[in-house]
Scaffold this active site. Structure first.
Site, PDB file in Angstrom:
ATOM      1  N   CYS B 169      50.299  63.189  25.623  1.00 24.01           N
ATOM      2  CA  CYS B 169      50.451  63.758  24.495  1.00 24.01           C
ATOM      3  C   CYS B 169      50.610  64.947  24.175  1.00 24.01           C
ATOM      4  CB  CYS B 169      48.018  63.404  24.843  1.00 24.01           C
ATOM      5  SG  CYS B 169      47.393  61.341  24.443  1.00 24.01           S
ATOM      6  N   HIS B 248      50.622  71.732  35.731  1.00 28.79           N
ATOM      7  CA  HIS B 248      51.086  70.261  36.052  1.00 28.79           C
ATOM      8  C   HIS B 248      49.705  69.615  36.927  1.00 28.79           C
ATOM      9  CE1 HIS B 248      52.404  65.975  36.663  1.00 28.79           C
ATOM     10  NE2 HIS B 248      53.539  66.576  36.737  1.00 28.79           N
ATOM     11  N   HIS B 338      44.589  82.222  15.492  1.00 27.29           N
ATOM     12  CA  HIS B 338      44.328  80.625  15.304  1.00 27.29           C
ATOM     13  C   HIS B 338      44.555  79.531  16.772  1.00 27.29           C
ATOM     14  CE1 HIS B 338      44.659  82.337  11.236  1.00 27.29           C
ATOM     15  NE2 HIS B 338      45.933  82.475  11.543  1.00 27.29           N
ATOM     16  N   HIS B 342      44.451  70.516  20.726  1.00 24.47           N
ATOM     17  CA  HIS B 342      44.773  68.266  20.736  1.00 24.47           C
ATOM     18  C   HIS B 342      43.430  67.999  20.389  1.00 24.47           C
ATOM     19  CE1 HIS B 342      46.443  64.897  22.162  1.00 24.47           C
ATOM     20  NE2 HIS B 342      45.131  64.511  22.486  1.00 24.47           N
ATOM     21  N   HIS B 371      39.287  64.219  12.351  1.00 20.52           N
ATOM     22  CA  HIS B 371      38.781  63.266  11.199  1.00 20.52           C
ATOM     23  C   HIS B 371      39.484  62.923  10.149  1.00 20.52           C
ATOM     24  CE1 HIS B 371      36.351  62.892   7.145  1.00 20.52           C
ATOM     25  NE2 HIS B 371      35.843  62.553   8.390  1.00 20.52           N
ATOM     26  N   ASN B 375      44.098  60.539  16.913  1.00 22.68           N
ATOM     27  CA  ASN B 375      44.512  60.838  17.756  1.00 22.68           C
ATOM     28  C   ASN B 375      45.793  60.759  17.743  1.00 22.68           C
ATOM     29  OD1 ASN B 375      45.332  61.689  19.821  1.00 22.68           O
ATOM     30  ND2 ASN B 375      43.922  61.422  21.630  1.00 22.68           N
TER      31      ASN B 375
END
Lengths: 494, 454
Positions: B169, B248, B338, B342, B371, B375
């Site tokens: 992701c 990572h 801003h 994720h 909403h 995802n």
């Protein structure tokens, strides 16, 4: 904004023109310097000293001039991109227990419930004329009856082949995994999440700020795509180390159907993996084996025929496999022509380029009366050649179309014989062959050519900096004394 | 003599000027401008209502009643609306046996629709594209997705294409990192990046709870965006990349195994999300913030942070504060206007928001994206950005931080500076006026209210 892409003929003319323009300064400067040098040599030493004194240059002035020249030269050399060195490379050595001689392959194909008799015979005929030998290896999961290509088995194969290759590279180079800054992994037909690059980071406990990339689906030419990516990353990050891992995982890709055009990969693809350490660190200049000169990538995907010639799809019964079209050879030859046009302008001597250009122009203007197309003599540009060992037909076609002697394609043929088609890692097995045979000399240039689905043709050009000392430890250690072998047109099994 | 002085001084000046110009040119090429981005809006017949989700769940006859309840609970409490999208093969009942064509069609629809619009809006022809990157984590056909795009749009034969797969992701910043590195080596380069996820081939049809969450939360989505380092296109660009940090922590075995694709006990492949995932996320997050903070925060805030650190260490016994709380006292809002978080789930957004000390206003774009779209994996950041733009929040010189997590385990972030006032509606155009809604509660909460009693 930018021009429409030129037809191929005009591309070659444009490349020739660019070469001249890029070296435009060299053209007038060299004769001028030669003339000045001749004039100077004609004068005697006394006259030269008299001329010098008459200029009335004092020490400060001389120092300033020298300073300027030194500063400019340093800035120029420092601003040039650092060379990319290949420190060393290592290949996976399959254990003998993984060997699949022709008889084993035939027996397995006969016993599994998927293939009808025609398909079994077809696969055996392919194998007989494939150019493969009796020592190529398949993963265990594919040899069960029936094969069980689970994700776990595929991961096990990945761990075996990749970690073996990396372990050997670490032993050869003394590389510390925490020193790796860039990691690029390519495996076309198996891509778990997390990626194979994450699997490597986990196993070798690499740093958290590593730049890792995992490429997949990019076919048999992906090894050179990874090298290209590593090169771009190294150019952006001085004093770095890049680990490139190329492999193909066979386990999940067993085709369990009866469509002939999709049975070929079962016959030809075999286990293999390669790990390559690249660096642009000045420290490695002393021990690096090769220097990367050029990477040229060509993508023919805009042409539908080329795009569809290696295509993954489902057959009529829903079995997934790779469909190889009958036009593969033609497409490969065209892709190669496009690629070598670009490579040729970078590596061929000027005379060969001019002859090629002249032939092209003549054929364009006069048609067939312009004579046969001139094939540049690539032997003048390279000492060694590594062609992706995709299959005997591909190597035959390339040898014919480029007019290559048997010695130049020997590495490819022998790799196909001993290891089969190991996809993106095959080029590294071929390089290892040339080294194991003791043929690599300092200053030799190597041309690697890879083909793959898309349809892509990618080339890389290396220069040998340090010839490996015999005996060379590698995947050929235990069998190089038996090579080269004569590979017959057909090895009769049935 | 004077002539010689003049000549040598001129030479010196010219050489110094050329060195300066080279350096200036190199820095100019380091820019990475975002020309435009287009988020994918699937057709309305692919909407997944809670009712439809419930029907799909019930189709799996291997599940027991407690399993149904668990799944319905997840769906109802997920913060996901009735407007999210799923793949056609799942809606039509082929979730357990999708064909290769189903999978390819799902990704093709996303890629081609967004790319068509991207080329139209930017007015740039596909022939001019120099670099093409596609990241779809869980589907990699041969030829690659990049080859599909090259074929469809008849791109040039020297286009540099890269197909990133399996990167989870957080793959959007990875793709940007790849392009940014290529920009450092080539002038006036144009890159197109397509980011999406493939759901059709990855539906889990077993009974392992840790693998069923993916079925409930992932939704169809994607984004195509165009990047360039050509200074002549700066006036058309929306944002400029300021920095990018990748962390990572795959070296840690727990972190590596906390989000992993594997087979369950019955041999069915699914995406396992373990209980140690939040811990791994926190570690990766901390690792990323440590490297991000000096690049993002103004000097004043950094100095304050260092001073607080000293004070904390000196008076350790008097102040028993945790690392997370200390992090919360670093005011990221001093350097960032801003936050594109994720949309991994409501809990993820809340946790990250708390750690960064964000208000409901700051977290609204991420919550509303979860909403409206669910995802959507790597492309979720772009939907969040789209919300901010549609709400006209993005003003010139504003700084936008994109933050994502992914399997591996990775936490990647990048900071953008807005170059001009932005006001495109994009994929939110038809519904932005309805946001934020009065309530985020699922309308079926009454119908499935009995799950809460379990």
């Amino acid at each position: 904004m930018r021009a429409v892409p030129l037809p191929r003929f005009l591309s070659s003319v444009k490349l020739g023109y660019l070469n001249v323009v890029n070296h435009l300064l060299a053209f007038p400067i060299i004769p001028v310097m030669v003339a000045v040098l001749l004039q100077v040599l004609e004068l005697g030493p006394d006259e030269l000293i008299a001329h010098w004194r008459s200029l009335g240059i004092d020490t400060i002035h001389a120092l300033c001039t020298i300073f300027t020249v030194v500063v400019v030269a340093t800035a120029y050399f420092m601003s040039r991109p650092r060379p990319v060195y290949l420190v060393d490379h290592a290949c996976f050595r399959p254990p003998r227990t993984f060997r699949v001689p022709f008889a084993t392959f035939f027996e397995h194909a006969s016993l599994v419930p998927f293939f009808d008799e025609k398909s079994v015979r077809f696969q055996v005929r392919i194998l007989e004329s494939s150019g493969l030998g009796e020592e190529t290896c398949l993963p265990l999961a594919n040899r069960y009856i029936p094969p069980c290509p689970s994700t776990e088995a595929a991961c096990a194969e990945a761990r075996l082949v990749i970690f073996s290759a990396i372990d050997e590279l670490i032993a050869k180079t003394g590389l510390k995994p925490r020193d790796v800054d860039i990691l690029v992994v390519n495996c076309s037909l198996f891509s778990p999440t997390p990626s194979l690059s994450a699997m490597i980071v986990n196993k070798y406990k690499m740093r958290s700020n590593i730049m890792s990339f995992n490429l997949s689906g990019m076919g048999c030419s992906a090894g050179l795509i990874s090298i290209d990516l590593a090169r771009s990353l190294l150019q952006a990050h001085p004093n770095s180390y890049a680990l490139v891992v190329s492999t193909e995982i066979i386990t999940p890709n067993f085709y369990a159907g009866n469509q002939r055009s999709m049975l070929l990969p079962n016959c030809l693809f075999r286990m293999g993996a390669a790990a390559v350490l690249l660096s642009n660190s000045r420290r490695e200049e002393d021990r690096a084996k090769y220097r990367l000169l050029h990477v040229v990538r060509t993508h023919e995907g805009a042409d539908d025929r080329a795009y569809r010639c290696v295509y993954e799809e489902e057959d009529g019964e829903g079995n997934s496999g790779i469909n190889l079209s009958k036009e593969l050879m033609t497409v490969a030859a065209e892709a190669l022509r496009a690629n070598i046009t670009a490579v040729g302008s970078l590596v061929l001597p000027v005379t060969e380029q001019l002859r090629f250009l002249a032939s092209l122009v003549a054929r364009r203007l006069l048609g067939a009366r312009g004579g046969k197309p001139y094939i540049p003599d690539f032997k003048r540009a390279f000492e060694h050649l590594c062609i992706h060992a995709g299959g005997r037909a591909v190597i035959d076609e390339l040898q014919r179309s480029l007019g290559l002697p048997a010695a130049l394609v020997e590495a490819s043929r022998m790799t196909l014989h001993r290891f089969g088609n190991t996809s993106s890692s095959s080029l590294w097995y071929e390089l290892a062959y040339i080294e194991a045979k003791g043929r690599m000399r300092r200053g030799d240039r190597v041309w690697m050519i890879g083909f793959g689905s898309g349809f892509k043709c990618n080339s890389a050009v290396w220069r040998c900096l340090r010839a490996p000392k015999a005996p060379v430890d590698g995947p050929w250690s235990d069998c190089i004394h038996r090579y080269p072998v004569h590979v017959p047109e057909m090895v009769k099994l049935l | 003599m004077d002539l010689l002085w003049t000549i040598s001084t001129t030479l010196l000046l010219c050489s110094l000027l050329s060195i300066l110009w080279k350096e200036f040119d190199r820095r100019r090429n380091r820019s990475c401008y975002l020309l435009d981005f287009v988020c994918y809006k699937p057709s309305d017949d692919r909407k997944l209502s809670s009712e439809l989700c419930s029907d799909i769940i019930v189709r799996n006859k291997r599940l027991s009643v407690p399993d149904y309840k668990f799944l319905l609970k997840v769906v109802v409490n997920s913060g996901i609306s009735e407007e999210t999208y799923g793949p056609r093969s799942i809606i039509e009942g082929r979730e357990e046996c999708p064909t290769h064509d189903d999978c390819v069609d799902e990704v093709d629809d996303c890629m081609y629709r967004t790319l068509d619009e991207l080329f139209l809006r930017t007015g740039i022809s596909p022939i001019d594209v120099d670099v093409l990157v596609v990241n779809v984590s869980m589907f990699a056909p041969s030829p690659s997705l990049t080859s599909r795009i090259v074929n469809r749009y008849r791109m040039r034969e020297d286009v540099k294409n890269f197909s990133l797969v399996g990167m989870g992701c957080s793959a959007s910043p990875i793709a940007i990192d790849l392009v940014n590195n290529i920009f450092e080596t080539r002038k006036r380069t144009l890159a197109v990046v397509v980011t999406s996820e493939s759901i059709a081939p990855n539906w889990y049809c077993g009974t392992d709870k840790s693998m069923m969450l993916g079925n409930c939360l992932f939704r169809s989505g994607g984004c195509s965006f165009m990047l360039t380092n050509d200074p002549s296109l700066k006036h058309r660009a929306k944002m400029n990349l300021k920095c990018l940090v990748r962390a990572h922590i795959g070296a840690n075995d727990d972190a590596y195994g906390c989000a992993i694709q594997k087979e369950d006990d019955e041999g069915r492949v699914g995406f396992h999300l373990s209980k140690s995932l939040p811990k791994a996320a926190v570690r990766a997050f901390a690792e990323n913030l440590q490297r991000l903070a000096p690049k993002v925060l103004p000097m004043g805030e950094l100095a304050l942070y260092v001073l607080r650190g000293f004070r904390h260490r000196l008076w350790r016994s008097k102040e028993a504060k945790t690392d997370a709380a200390t992090a919360a006292r670093v005011n990221f809002k001093s350097g960032v206007d801003h936050f594109c978080l994720h949309t991994g789930g409501a809990a993820v957004i809340d946790a990250v928001g708390r750690a960064l000390g964000l208000t409901n206003y700051d977290m609204e774009p991420a919550r509303m994206t979860l909403h409206r779209w669910g995802n959507t994996s790597a492309s979720s950041l772009w939907y969040v950005l789209g919300y901010m733009e549609a709400k006209k929040r993005l003003r010139r010189k504003d700084r936008v931080l994109m933050l994502s997590f992914g399997a591996g385990f990775k936490c990647n972030s990048c900071l953008w500076e807005v170059l001009r006032d932005l006001n495109d509606g994009g994929a939110w155009d038809d519904c932005i006026r309805a946001y934020p809604p009065q309530t985020l509660d699922n309308p079926f909460i009454e119908k499935f209210g009995w799950v809460k009693e379990a």
